[in-house]
Design an enzyme around this catalytic site. Structure first.
Site, PDB file in Angstrom:
ATOM      1  N   GLU A 118       0.849  -1.193  -0.121  1.00  0.00           N
ATOM      2  CA  GLU A 118      -0.143  -0.152   0.071  1.00  0.00           C
ATOM      3  C   GLU A 118       0.844   1.218  -0.028  1.00  0.00           C
ATOM      4  O   GLU A 118       1.776   1.266   0.678  1.00  0.00           O
ATOM      5  CB  GLU A 118      -1.054  -0.003   1.158  1.00  0.00           C
ATOM      6  CG  GLU A 118      -1.762   1.149   1.421  1.00  0.00           C
ATOM      7  CD  GLU A 118      -2.688   1.361   0.124  1.00  0.00           C
ATOM      8  OE1 GLU A 118      -3.351   0.498  -0.386  1.00  0.00           O
ATOM      9  OE2 GLU A 118      -2.601   2.570  -0.325  1.00  0.00           O
ATOM     10  N   LEU A 120      -0.429   4.703   0.268  1.00  0.00           N
ATOM     11  CA  LEU A 120      -1.387   5.873   0.438  1.00  0.00           C
ATOM     12  C   LEU A 120      -0.357   6.618   1.436  1.00  0.00           C
ATOM     13  O   LEU A 120       0.600   6.078   2.107  1.00  0.00           O
ATOM     14  CB  LEU A 120      -2.876   5.327   1.016  1.00  0.00           C
ATOM     15  CG  LEU A 120      -2.522   4.514   2.374  1.00  0.00           C
ATOM     16  CD1 LEU A 120      -2.101   4.949   3.679  1.00  0.00           C
ATOM     17  CD2 LEU A 120      -3.989   3.990   2.509  1.00  0.00           C
ATOM     18  N   GLU A 122      -0.660   9.184   5.084  1.00  0.00           N
ATOM     19  CA  GLU A 122      -1.824   9.327   6.082  1.00  0.00           C
ATOM     20  C   GLU A 122      -2.442  10.700   5.857  1.00  0.00           C
ATOM     21  O   GLU A 122      -3.699  10.632   6.342  1.00  0.00           O
ATOM     22  CB  GLU A 122      -0.755   9.572   7.395  1.00  0.00           C
ATOM     23  CG  GLU A 122      -1.004   8.112   8.346  1.00  0.00           C
ATOM     24  CD  GLU A 122      -0.395   8.462   9.400  1.00  0.00           C
ATOM     25  OE1 GLU A 122       0.992   8.431   9.349  1.00  0.00           O
ATOM     26  OE2 GLU A 122      -0.796   8.757  10.594  1.00  0.00           O
ATOM     27  N   LYS A 173       7.892  -1.822  -2.066  1.00  0.00           N
ATOM     28  CA  LYS A 173       7.374  -0.986  -1.047  1.00  0.00           C
ATOM     29  C   LYS A 173       8.608  -0.353  -0.274  1.00  0.00           C
ATOM     30  O   LYS A 173       8.804   1.080  -0.112  1.00  0.00           O
ATOM     31  CB  LYS A 173       6.767  -1.544   0.010  1.00  0.00           C
ATOM     32  CG  LYS A 173       6.202  -1.092   1.169  1.00  0.00           C
ATOM     33  CD  LYS A 173       5.202   0.192   0.891  1.00  0.00           C
ATOM     34  CE  LYS A 173       4.926   1.033   2.073  1.00  0.00           C
ATOM     35  NZ  LYS A 173       4.214   2.298   1.862  1.00  0.00           N
ATOM     36  N   ASN A 177       9.822   3.794  -0.107  1.00  0.00           N
ATOM     37  CA  ASN A 177       9.888   4.469   1.271  1.00  0.00           C
ATOM     38  C   ASN A 177      11.463   4.767   1.564  1.00  0.00           C
ATOM     39  O   ASN A 177      11.459   6.052   2.014  1.00  0.00           O
ATOM     40  CB  ASN A 177       9.310   3.603   2.262  1.00  0.00           C
ATOM     41  CG  ASN A 177       7.960   4.010   2.459  1.00  0.00           C
ATOM     42  OD1 ASN A 177       7.249   4.518   1.376  1.00  0.00           O
ATOM     43  ND2 ASN A 177       7.217   3.553   3.512  1.00  0.00           N
ATOM     44  N   LEU A 219      10.451  17.658  -0.839  1.00  0.00           N
ATOM     45  CA  LEU A 219      11.488  18.287  -0.938  1.00  0.00           C
ATOM     46  C   LEU A 219      11.134  19.529  -0.105  1.00  0.00           C
ATOM     47  O   LEU A 219      11.917  20.501   0.016  1.00  0.00           O
ATOM     48  CB  LEU A 219      11.948  18.876  -2.158  1.00  0.00           C
ATOM     49  CG  LEU A 219      12.752  17.622  -3.049  1.00  0.00           C
ATOM     50  CD1 LEU A 219      12.867  17.811  -4.562  1.00  0.00           C
ATOM     51  CD2 LEU A 219      13.884  17.151  -2.178  1.00  0.00           C
ATOM     52  N   CYS A 231       5.684   5.949   8.748  1.00  0.00           N
ATOM     53  CA  CYS A 231       6.212   4.792   7.993  1.00  0.00           C
ATOM     54  C   CYS A 231       7.859   4.942   7.640  1.00  0.00           C
ATOM     55  O   CYS A 231       8.429   3.999   7.867  1.00  0.00           O
ATOM     56  CB  CYS A 231       5.351   4.921   6.632  1.00  0.00           C
ATOM     57  SG  CYS A 231       3.793   4.097   6.926  1.00  0.00           S
TER      58      CYS A 231
HETATM   59  N1  LIG Z   1      -0.476   4.738   7.498  1.00  0.00           N
HETATM   60  C1  LIG Z   1       0.210   4.589   6.376  1.00  0.00           C
HETATM   61  O1  LIG Z   1       0.523   5.816   5.808  1.00  0.00           O
HETATM   62  C2  LIG Z   1       0.669   3.384   5.803  1.00  0.00           C
HETATM   63  C3  LIG Z   1       0.868   3.322   4.242  1.00  0.00           C
HETATM   64  C4  LIG Z   1       1.255   2.181   3.504  1.00  0.00           C
HETATM   65  C5  LIG Z   1       1.649   0.976   4.215  1.00  0.00           C
HETATM   66  N2  LIG Z   1       1.371   1.082   5.664  1.00  0.00           N
HETATM   67  C6  LIG Z   1       1.540  -0.166   6.332  1.00  0.00           C
HETATM   68  O2  LIG Z   1       0.480  -0.633   6.894  1.00  0.00           O
HETATM   69  C7  LIG Z   1       0.495  -1.334   8.172  1.00  0.00           C
HETATM   70  C8  LIG Z   1      -0.788  -0.835   8.978  1.00  0.00           C
HETATM   71  O3  LIG Z   1      -0.416   0.525   9.221  1.00  0.00           O
HETATM   72  P1  LIG Z   1      -1.517   1.428   9.561  1.00  0.00           P
HETATM   73  O4  LIG Z   1      -1.274   2.599   9.432  1.00  0.00           O
HETATM   74  O5  LIG Z   1      -2.935   1.147   9.166  1.00  0.00           O
HETATM   75  O6  LIG Z   1      -1.574   1.349  11.248  1.00  0.00           O
HETATM   76  P2  LIG Z   1      -2.513   1.733  12.222  1.00  0.00           P
HETATM   77  O7  LIG Z   1      -1.792   1.528  13.659  1.00  0.00           O
HETATM   78  O8  LIG Z   1      -3.177   2.893  11.801  1.00  0.00           O
HETATM   79  O9  LIG Z   1      -3.528   0.494  12.598  1.00  0.00           O
HETATM   80  C9  LIG Z   1      -3.210  -0.832  12.796  1.00  0.00           C
HETATM   81  C10 LIG Z   1      -4.579  -1.410  13.390  1.00  0.00           C
HETATM   82  O10 LIG Z   1      -4.096  -2.777  13.863  1.00  0.00           O
HETATM   83  C11 LIG Z   1      -4.649  -3.134  15.199  1.00  0.00           C
HETATM   84  N3  LIG Z   1      -4.055  -4.206  16.079  1.00  0.00           N
HETATM   85  C12 LIG Z   1      -2.865  -3.922  16.792  1.00  0.00           C
HETATM   86  N4  LIG Z   1      -2.621  -5.173  17.375  1.00  0.00           N
HETATM   87  C13 LIG Z   1      -3.344  -5.861  16.860  1.00  0.00           C
HETATM   88  C14 LIG Z   1      -3.334  -7.370  17.059  1.00  0.00           C
HETATM   89  N5  LIG Z   1      -2.699  -7.910  17.751  1.00  0.00           N
HETATM   90  N6  LIG Z   1      -4.569  -7.830  16.513  1.00  0.00           N
HETATM   91  C15 LIG Z   1      -5.465  -7.269  15.749  1.00  0.00           C
HETATM   92  N7  LIG Z   1      -5.680  -5.984  15.597  1.00  0.00           N
HETATM   93  C16 LIG Z   1      -4.499  -5.260  16.119  1.00  0.00           C
HETATM   94  C17 LIG Z   1      -4.776  -1.481  15.951  1.00  0.00           C
HETATM   95  O11 LIG Z   1      -5.900  -1.234  17.031  1.00  0.00           O
HETATM   96  C18 LIG Z   1      -5.195  -0.685  14.524  1.00  0.00           C
HETATM   97  O12 LIG Z   1      -6.113  -0.278  14.524  1.00  0.00           O
HETATM   98  C19 LIG Z   1       2.160  -0.959   8.650  1.00  0.00           C
HETATM   99  O13 LIG Z   1       2.663  -2.157   8.250  1.00  0.00           O
HETATM  100  C20 LIG Z   1       2.115   0.053   7.874  1.00  0.00           C
HETATM  101  O14 LIG Z   1       4.027   0.391   7.659  1.00  0.00           O
HETATM  102  C21 LIG Z   1       0.730   2.178   6.603  1.00  0.00           C
END
Ligand SMILES: NC(=O)c1ccc[n+]([C@@H]2O[C@H](COP(=O)([O-])OP(=O)(O)OC[C@H]3O[C@@H](n4cnc5c(N)ncnc54)[C@H](O)[C@@H]3O)[C@@H](O)[C@H]2O)c1
Length: 277
Positions: A118, A120, A122, A173, A177, A219, A231
């Protein structure tokens, strides 16, 4: 219609829900269920039972200069046992270092795995999810890759697709990043030189990014300096950890990371839940 399950309902999980729920014609909507240990959704069992595609959007924090896959491992184990030998694809969207999904596929041979990164941001996560620059779909199995591609193409027909194997998709990915992190630190360095010489950095950047090869983002100079957020700071640590495990020189990325730790005013990522274990 394919039914979708989401494991971990945070930024990425919510975006998956939003993206797959909307934009299909009336009557063709997917059924979407989600599970989150800390939020009031469905149970893990219910989600897996009722889903054809199980999107894993759980946190992948870092710990002791390595990626920490504890949350992933625990959940993948449960999901794999609940879905083995069933026609269900586990689609990992969490950022995991190259090799991770192939390890899961080896450990759980009776399950189907895909890694679909992904990209996206934040700040704009829902819009970004439904307007991606590209969609990368990784699997080591043609049939699984096709299934996941078909699901996405139905929703996002006009996006460029890159179909590949699991580890290549994972590397896409991290390269993206870590490149963006490097770009931020490079911009900061040029900013310092501009300041010293009385040159307006913003004016320089405006003309530099007119070159399409460079790209306009990452930048801008901000008073916090360097990069922060959820991230970049964790992913660069995780990739450097992989370089070290593989015995490959990571001097550039190490310098970028060390410089960020030196110049960044607030290590905001250390305060964000699930970024650092
Ligand atoms: N946020 C971003 O911009 C973004 C972009 C691309 C990829 N990612 C990747 O995606 C993944 C998730 O990121 P995110 O930003 O959505 O994280 P986040 O913290 O917003 O969401 C994670 C969710 O998982 C839940 N959680 C935590 N531990 C848990 C468990 N043991 N069992 C079940 N649920 C559990 C949390 O309550 C939370 O709602 C990460 O690997 C991140 O690097 C994030």
């Amino acid at each position: 219609m394919a039914n979708i399950g989401i494991i971990g309902y945070g930024i990425v999980g919510t975006a998956v829900d939003y993206g797959f729920r909307q934009s299909l014609p009336e009557g063709k909507q997917n059924k979407i269920l989600w599970y989150d240990k800390y939020k009031d959704g469905s149970s893990l069992e219910e989600v897996v039972e009722n889903s054809d595609f199980i999107f894993v959007t759980l946190p992948t924090p870092y710990k002791n200069n390595r990626i920490d896959l504890t949350i992933m491992d625990e959940n993948i184990d449960k999901i794999a046992k609940l879905s083995e030998e069933k026609d269900k694809v586990i689609v990992i969207k969490s950022s995991v270092i190259p090799g991770t999904t192939r390890n899961y596929a080896g450990k759980y041979p009776k399950n189907m795995f895909s890694f679909t990164p992904e990209f996206l941001t934040e700040a704009n996560y829902l819009d970004d999810f439904v307007n991606p620059d590209r969609i990368v779909i990784g699997s080591d199995n043609d049939k699984i890759r096709l299934k996941v591609t078909y699901l996405h193409k139905e929703r996002f027909p006009n996006v460029p697709y890159f179909l590949t194997d699991l580890t290549t998709a994972e590397m896409v990915k991290y390269m993206a990043n870590c490149f963006l992190a490097t770009k931020v630190i490079f911009g900061n360095e040029i900013y310092d030189l501009c300041e010293k010489m009385g040159i307006k950095y913003e004016e320089v950047v405006k003309a530099v990014v007119a070159d399409k090869r460079i790209g306009p983002t990452h930048l801008d100079f901000t008073s916090l300096r360097g990069f922060g957020g959820k991230c970049l700071a964790k992913d660069i640590v995780a990739l450097i950890g992989l370089f070290e495990e593989m015995g490959i020189d990571a001097s550039l990325l190490k310098t970028v990371n060390e410089k960020n730790l030196r110049i960044r005013k607030v290590r905001d990522w250390e305060e964000i839940p699930f970024v650092k274990t």
